[in-house]
Write a protein that holds these residues in place. Structure first.
Motif, PDB file in Angstrom:
ATOM      1  N   SER A   1       1.639  -3.482  -9.704  1.00  0.00           N
ATOM      2  CA  SER A   1       1.711  -2.115 -10.202  1.00  0.00           C
ATOM      3  C   SER A   1       0.432  -1.408  -9.767  1.00  0.00           C
ATOM      4  CB  SER A   1       1.886  -2.083 -11.726  1.00  0.00           C
ATOM      5  OG  SER A   1       0.794  -2.718 -12.370  1.00  0.00           O
ATOM      6  N   TYR A   2       0.309  -0.125 -10.108  1.00  0.00           N
ATOM      7  CA  TYR A   2      -0.783   0.676  -9.568  1.00  0.00           C
ATOM      8  C   TYR A   2      -1.405   1.534 -10.660  1.00  0.00           C
ATOM      9  CZ  TYR A   2       1.736  -0.588  -5.326  1.00  0.00           C
ATOM     10  OH  TYR A   2       2.385  -1.282  -4.325  1.00  0.00           O
ATOM     11  N   CYS A   3      -2.741   1.683 -10.593  1.00  0.00           N
ATOM     12  CA  CYS A   3      -3.472   2.548 -11.512  1.00  0.00           C
ATOM     13  C   CYS A   3      -4.333   3.520 -10.721  1.00  0.00           C
ATOM     14  CB  CYS A   3      -4.376   1.721 -12.428  1.00  0.00           C
ATOM     15  SG  CYS A   3      -3.497   0.741 -13.653  1.00  0.00           S
ATOM     16  N   PRO A   4      -4.176   4.818 -10.935  1.00  0.00           N
ATOM     17  CA  PRO A   4      -5.041   5.786 -10.274  1.00  0.00           C
ATOM     18  C   PRO A   4      -6.416   5.841 -10.930  1.00  0.00           C
ATOM     19  CG  PRO A   4      -3.550   6.918 -11.743  1.00  0.00           C
ATOM     20  CD  PRO A   4      -3.194   5.453 -11.813  1.00  0.00           C
ATOM     21  N   GLN A   5      -7.271   6.668 -10.381  1.00  0.00           N
ATOM     22  CA  GLN A   5      -8.603   6.878 -10.931  1.00  0.00           C
ATOM     23  C   GLN A   5      -8.534   7.168 -12.426  1.00  0.00           C
ATOM     24  OE1 GLN A   5     -10.654  10.029  -8.920  1.00  0.00           O
ATOM     25  NE2 GLN A   5     -12.148  10.326 -10.554  1.00  0.00           N
ATOM     26  N   GLY A   6      -9.438   6.553 -13.184  1.00  0.00           N
ATOM     27  CA  GLY A   6      -9.474   6.763 -14.626  1.00  0.00           C
ATOM     28  C   GLY A   6      -9.490   5.448 -15.386  1.00  0.00           C
ATOM     29  N   ARG A   7      -9.237   5.538 -16.685  1.00  0.00           N
ATOM     30  CA  ARG A   7      -9.249   4.373 -17.563  1.00  0.00           C
ATOM     31  C   ARG A   7      -7.822   4.065 -18.007  1.00  0.00           C
ATOM     32  NH1 ARG A   7     -12.750   1.514 -20.992  1.00  0.00           N
ATOM     33  NH2 ARG A   7     -11.893   0.952 -23.034  1.00  0.00           N
ATOM     34  N   HIS A   8      -7.461   2.772 -17.970  1.00  0.00           N
ATOM     35  CA  HIS A   8      -6.079   2.376 -18.245  1.00  0.00           C
ATOM     36  C   HIS A   8      -6.051   1.097 -19.070  1.00  0.00           C
ATOM     37  CE1 HIS A   8      -4.748   5.188 -15.079  1.00  0.00           C
ATOM     38  NE2 HIS A   8      -5.820   4.762 -14.422  1.00  0.00           N
ATOM     39  N   GLU A   9      -5.091   1.006 -19.983  1.00  0.00           N
ATOM     40  CA  GLU A   9      -4.809  -0.254 -20.666  1.00  0.00           C
ATOM     41  C   GLU A   9      -3.837  -1.052 -19.815  1.00  0.00           C
ATOM     42  OE1 GLU A   9      -2.985  -2.095 -24.832  1.00  0.00           O
ATOM     43  OE2 GLU A   9      -3.373   0.071 -24.658  1.00  0.00           O
ATOM     44  N   ILE A  10      -4.185  -2.291 -19.547  1.00  0.00           N
ATOM     45  CA  ILE A  10      -3.349  -3.173 -18.738  1.00  0.00           C
ATOM     46  C   ILE A  10      -2.619  -4.126 -19.668  1.00  0.00           C
ATOM     47  CG2 ILE A  10      -3.310  -4.791 -16.809  1.00  0.00           C
ATOM     48  CD1 ILE A  10      -4.338  -1.977 -16.121  1.00  0.00           C
ATOM     49  N   LYS A  11      -1.315  -4.057 -19.664  1.00  0.00           N
ATOM     50  CA  LYS A  11      -0.524  -4.857 -20.586  1.00  0.00           C
ATOM     51  C   LYS A  11       0.005  -6.113 -19.903  1.00  0.00           C
ATOM     52  CE  LYS A  11       0.830  -0.797 -23.261  1.00  0.00           C
ATOM     53  NZ  LYS A  11       1.932   0.024 -23.797  1.00  0.00           N
ATOM     54  N   PRO A  12       0.177  -7.197 -20.646  1.00  0.00           N
ATOM     55  CA  PRO A  12       0.690  -8.444 -20.044  1.00  0.00           C
ATOM     56  C   PRO A  12       2.123  -8.287 -19.549  1.00  0.00           C
ATOM     57  CG  PRO A  12      -0.289  -8.831 -22.211  1.00  0.00           C
ATOM     58  CD  PRO A  12      -0.151  -7.352 -22.067  1.00  0.00           C
ATOM     59  N   VAL A  13       2.480  -9.138 -18.615  1.00  0.00           N
ATOM     60  CA  VAL A  13       3.849  -9.265 -18.140  1.00  0.00           C
ATOM     61  C   VAL A  13       4.316 -10.671 -18.475  1.00  0.00           C
ATOM     62  CG1 VAL A  13       5.335  -9.365 -16.097  1.00  0.00           C
ATOM     63  CG2 VAL A  13       3.626  -7.546 -16.309  1.00  0.00           C
ATOM     64  N   ALA A  14       5.433 -10.777 -19.152  1.00  0.00           N
ATOM     65  CA  ALA A  14       5.929 -12.086 -19.593  1.00  0.00           C
ATOM     66  C   ALA A  14       6.078 -13.042 -18.421  1.00  0.00           C
ATOM     67  CB  ALA A  14       7.272 -11.916 -20.305  1.00  0.00           C
ATOM     68  N   GLY A  15       5.548 -14.259 -18.591  1.00  0.00           N
ATOM     69  CA  GLY A  15       5.689 -15.290 -17.578  1.00  0.00           C
ATOM     70  C   GLY A  15       4.623 -15.277 -16.504  1.00  0.00           C
TER      71      GLY A  15
ATOM     72  N   PHE B   1       0.815  -1.215   0.000  1.00  0.00           N
ATOM     73  CA  PHE B   1       0.000   0.000   0.000  1.00  0.00           C
ATOM     74  C   PHE B   1       0.853   1.272   0.000  1.00  0.00           C
ATOM     75  CE2 PHE B   1      -2.894  -3.236   1.688  1.00  0.00           C
ATOM     76  CZ  PHE B   1      -4.001  -3.038   0.877  1.00  0.00           C
ATOM     77  N   LEU B   2       2.028   1.212  -0.582  1.00  0.00           N
ATOM     78  CA  LEU B   2       2.895   2.388  -0.658  1.00  0.00           C
ATOM     79  C   LEU B   2       2.184   3.637  -1.188  1.00  0.00           C
ATOM     80  CD1 LEU B   2       6.271   0.927  -2.002  1.00  0.00           C
ATOM     81  CD2 LEU B   2       5.986   2.224   0.120  1.00  0.00           C
ATOM     82  N   PRO B   3       1.367   3.529  -2.248  1.00  0.00           N
ATOM     83  CA  PRO B   3       0.752   4.755  -2.796  1.00  0.00           C
ATOM     84  C   PRO B   3      -0.269   5.410  -1.876  1.00  0.00           C
ATOM     85  CG  PRO B   3       0.823   3.025  -4.450  1.00  0.00           C
ATOM     86  CD  PRO B   3       1.149   2.387  -3.144  1.00  0.00           C
TER      87      PRO B   3
END
Length: 210
Positions: A134-148, A110-112
């Motif tokens: 990772s962290y996303c603030p309020q709004g709309r975001h594209e979430i990209k894959p992480v290898a593995g 909960f660092l943020p």
């Protein structure tokens, strides 16, 4: 863009060395030295190391920032704040954030929530062999894959209503239900989009133990 690696005092079961700056956090400084890496900065109250180990940290680090044990910040919070004061545009990757004391692990996750760290949340990720946050603030975001990493989960910290599009298990007005952690989702053959109405969302990538 400056790439910074912070090494905390938890379990470090996987890490990379492709960084511009290495920061040791308390006992994480010893880990870096044992790997043959001289910390650019060692931060903490160092109450988890012996006098001999602290002397080694001081002799092998380019700079040491020693704090008093009685303080409002954890050692990692202090290190993160110091990193962004010096390098506001940096990308910060944290190793050793998990696997130690549970209170430390939760504070790391909960660092943020700290107002001084909140503006930088999208520049932070926490990594281990099995999990990445990772962290996303309020709004709309594209979430990209992480290898593995096979699985995807979302944790809204303020109980905000979420919309999840493009994932194996979408969430929208037609099927909405509240959970504190929307676990075990997956990518399919299209982008995933996340929308958060307030606060921020912890995005958790994970895989099963091999």
């Amino acid at each position: 863009m400056t790439k910074i690696a912070l090494f905390a005092g938890g379990m470090i079961d996987s890490f990379q060395v492709d960084f511009d700056i290495f920061i040791g956090v308390d006992r994480g400084s010893l880990f870096l030295i044992e790997q043959g890496i001289c910390p650019d900065l060692a931060v903490g109250d160092f109450d988890s190391v012996s006098e001999e180990e602290l002397a080694l940290v001081c002799s092998q680090s380019k700079e040491v920032l020693q704090a008093q044990p009685e303080k409002n910040d954890t050692d990692l919070e202090l290190a993160v704040k110091t990193a962004f004061v010096r390098y506001p545009q940096a990308q910060v990757t944290i190793f050793g954030a998990f696997g130690g004391r549970l209170d430390h692990t939760l504070a790391n996750i909960f660092l943020p929530s700290d107002p001084e760290i909140t503006p930088y949340m999208q520049q932070i990720r926490l990594c281990s062999a099995q999990n990445e946050l990772s962290y996303c603030p309020q709004g709309r975001h594209e979430i990209k894959p992480v290898a593995g990493m096979n699985y995807l989960a979302f944790m809204p910290v303020s109980n905000s209503r979420l919309t999840i599009e493009g994932a194996k298990y979408p969430l929208n007005e037609s099927n909405y239900f509240f959970k504190k952690v929307y676990a075990s989702n997956e990518f399919i053959d299209e982008p995933v989009f996340l929308e958060c109405q307030s606060g921020y969302v912890i995005v958790i990538y994970s895989k099963d133990r091999s």
